[in-house]
Motif scaffolding. Structure first.
Motif, PDB file in Angstrom:
ATOM      1  N   UNK A   1      49.939   0.178 -29.919  1.00 30.15           N
ATOM      2  CA  UNK A   1      49.458   0.249 -30.480  1.00 30.15           C
ATOM      3  C   UNK A   1      49.285  -1.964 -30.108  1.00 30.15           C
ATOM      4  N   UNK A   2      50.233  -2.028 -29.746  1.00 31.50           N
ATOM      5  CA  UNK A   2      50.308  -3.501 -29.101  1.00 31.50           C
ATOM      6  C   UNK A   2      49.402  -3.831 -27.665  1.00 31.50           C
ATOM      7  N   UNK A   3      49.151  -2.644 -27.346  1.00 30.42           N
ATOM      8  CA  UNK A   3      48.007  -2.919 -25.674  1.00 30.42           C
ATOM      9  C   UNK A   3      47.163  -3.088 -26.736  1.00 30.42           C
ATOM     10  N   UNK A   4      47.013  -2.651 -27.890  1.00 26.58           N
ATOM     11  CA  UNK A   4      45.227  -2.728 -28.524  1.00 26.58           C
ATOM     12  C   UNK A   4      44.925  -4.405 -29.020  1.00 26.58           C
ATOM     13  N   UNK A   5      46.645  -5.047 -29.941  1.00 24.98           N
ATOM     14  CA  UNK A   5      46.611  -6.036 -29.992  1.00 24.98           C
ATOM     15  C   UNK A   5      45.992  -6.789 -29.194  1.00 24.98           C
TER      16      UNK A   5
ATOM     17  N   UNK B   1      56.553  -9.245 -11.677  1.00 25.63           N
ATOM     18  CA  UNK B   1      55.150  -9.036 -11.581  1.00 25.63           C
ATOM     19  C   UNK B   1      54.696  -9.305 -13.070  1.00 25.63           C
ATOM     20  N   UNK B   2      53.478  -9.460 -13.185  1.00 28.72           N
ATOM     21  CA  UNK B   2      53.051 -10.309 -14.673  1.00 28.72           C
ATOM     22  C   UNK B   2      52.657  -9.531 -15.517  1.00 28.72           C
ATOM     23  N   UNK B   3      52.852  -9.759 -16.874  1.00 29.02           N
ATOM     24  CA  UNK B   3      52.963  -9.129 -17.908  1.00 29.02           C
ATOM     25  C   UNK B   3      52.921 -10.485 -19.161  1.00 29.02           C
ATOM     26  N   UNK B   4      51.596  -9.601 -20.276  1.00 28.41           N
ATOM     27  CA  UNK B   4      50.951 -10.356 -21.021  1.00 28.41           C
ATOM     28  C   UNK B   4      51.930 -10.573 -22.156  1.00 28.41           C
TER      29      UNK B   4
ATOM     30  N   UNK C   1      58.615   4.349 -29.104  1.00 32.29           N
ATOM     31  CA  UNK C   1      58.448   3.447 -27.831  1.00 32.29           C
ATOM     32  C   UNK C   1      57.155   3.470 -28.002  1.00 32.29           C
ATOM     33  N   UNK C   2      56.069   5.130 -27.740  1.00 31.51           N
ATOM     34  CA  UNK C   2      55.133   5.112 -27.389  1.00 31.51           C
ATOM     35  C   UNK C   2      53.583   4.628 -28.093  1.00 31.51           C
ATOM     36  N   UNK C   3      54.169   4.638 -29.585  1.00 26.94           N
ATOM     37  CA  UNK C   3      53.540   5.165 -30.118  1.00 26.94           C
ATOM     38  C   UNK C   3      53.053   2.239 -30.522  1.00 26.94           C
ATOM     39  N   UNK C   4      54.759   2.290 -30.246  1.00 24.49           N
ATOM     40  CA  UNK C   4      54.571   0.887 -30.656  1.00 24.49           C
ATOM     41  C   UNK C   4      53.668  -0.072 -28.744  1.00 24.49           C
ATOM     42  N   UNK C   5      54.025   0.872 -27.970  1.00 19.80           N
ATOM     43  CA  UNK C   5      52.698   0.835 -26.394  1.00 19.80           C
ATOM     44  C   UNK C   5      51.883   0.476 -26.412  1.00 19.80           C
TER      45      UNK C   5
ATOM     46  N   UNK D   1      56.516 -10.130 -22.436  1.00 18.05           N
ATOM     47  CA  UNK D   1      57.853 -10.372 -21.185  1.00 18.05           C
ATOM     48  C   UNK D   1      57.929  -8.801 -21.110  1.00 18.05           C
ATOM     49  N   UNK D   2      58.351  -7.669 -22.431  1.00 19.06           N
ATOM     50  CA  UNK D   2      58.937  -6.593 -21.908  1.00 19.06           C
ATOM     51  C   UNK D   2      57.909  -5.316 -21.644  1.00 19.06           C
ATOM     52  N   UNK D   3      57.158  -5.371 -22.201  1.00 15.06           N
ATOM     53  CA  UNK D   3      55.905  -4.553 -22.372  1.00 15.06           C
ATOM     54  C   UNK D   3      56.289  -4.174 -20.271  1.00 15.06           C
ATOM     55  N   UNK D   4      56.935  -2.244 -20.871  1.00 14.68           N
ATOM     56  CA  UNK D   4      56.619  -1.951 -19.566  1.00 14.68           C
ATOM     57  C   UNK D   4      55.023  -0.849 -19.442  1.00 14.68           C
ATOM     58  N   UNK D   5      55.378  -0.543 -18.008  1.00 11.33           N
ATOM     59  CA  UNK D   5      53.226  -0.443 -17.221  1.00 11.33           C
ATOM     60  C   UNK D   5      53.060   0.730 -18.324  1.00 11.33           C
ATOM     61  N   UNK D   6      54.040   1.414 -18.800  1.00  6.31           N
ATOM     62  CA  UNK D   6      52.945   2.517 -20.075  1.00  6.31           C
ATOM     63  C   UNK D   6      54.241   3.073 -20.567  1.00  6.31           C
ATOM     64  N   UNK D   7      53.758   4.013 -21.426  1.00  5.46           N
ATOM     65  CA  UNK D   7      54.863   3.783 -22.456  1.00  5.46           C
ATOM     66  C   UNK D   7      55.074   5.391 -21.668  1.00  5.46           C
TER      67      UNK D   7
END
Ligand code: HEM
Length: 175
Positions: free
Chosen positions: A158-162, A1-4, A152-156, A6-12
């Protein structure tokens, strides 16, 4: 599966009801000392990771923690961080709201403050460290694990917004 990234999970990973209660209960104790806790977290963060000071005009060249403590910019940011987390904790039952709040935080830090997102991960680690030291009775290991999940959810979010605003690389290579 492609991710923006490398280690970004699908959801928090969602918190269970029991975990939400644990967070809300422990946060209640912490938030009673909101400003003191926020200031000690930020001072520890800036002392241990001095490169994080670069974004703050008022204390980027300060090394003395006591002097930092007197900085109104630091205090102000401490309040903002604590209040944003408080809003998240108060709205854990409402994922849309959590996502909206953290999306705004992410966007402001990416676009306005140009903060390297990895600092969010570092700051949450420092925050958990300080909370566990200052409130050992409320932060046994099981509780720390639940907080880790929230961070972890917070970081997910925040980085999603980035990524959404086109930050080129949200990666772990920054520090
Ligand atoms: C949980 C983490 C954080 C939260 C909730 C948070 C929250 C906020 C909020 C609500 C603001 C004001 C909003 C705005 O400017 O539109 C702000 C400003 C700012 N934040 Fe953060 N922040 C966090 C982490 C960080 C980190 C890790 C850095 C850099 C290392 C940082 C650097 C800044 C700077 C430079 C400003 C502007 C300060 C000023 O204008 O005096 N923040 N933050």
């Amino acid at each position: 599966m492609e991710h923006e990234e490398d280690d970004r999970p699908e959801r928090a990973e969602p918190l269970t009801d029991a975990e939400r209660e644990i967070i809300q209960d422990t946060w209640g104790r912490v938030y009673e000392n909101c400003e003191d806790v926020g200031v000690s977290v930020l001072i520890r963060f800036f002392v241990n990771f001095p490169s994080a000071k670069q974004y703050f005009s008022q204390f980027q060249d300060m090394d003395d923690p006591e002097e930092m403590e007197r900085s109104s910019q630091l205090r102000h940011h401490a309040r903002r961080v604590m209040n944003a987390i408080n809003t998240v904790v108060e709205n854990l039952h409402d994922p849309e709201k959590v996502s909206a709040v953290l999306g705004l935080v992410g966007k402001a830090h990416a676009l306005k403050h140009k903060v390297e997102p990895m600092y969010f991960k570092i700051l949450s680690g420092v925050m958990l460290e300080v909370l566990s030291e200052d409130f050992p009775e409320y932060f046994p290991v099981e509780v720390q694990e639940v907080w880790n999940k929230l961070m972890g959810a917070l970081y997910w979010h925040v980085t999603g917004a980035y990524t959404e605003v086109g930050w080129v690389q949200v990666s772990s290579s920054a520090v």
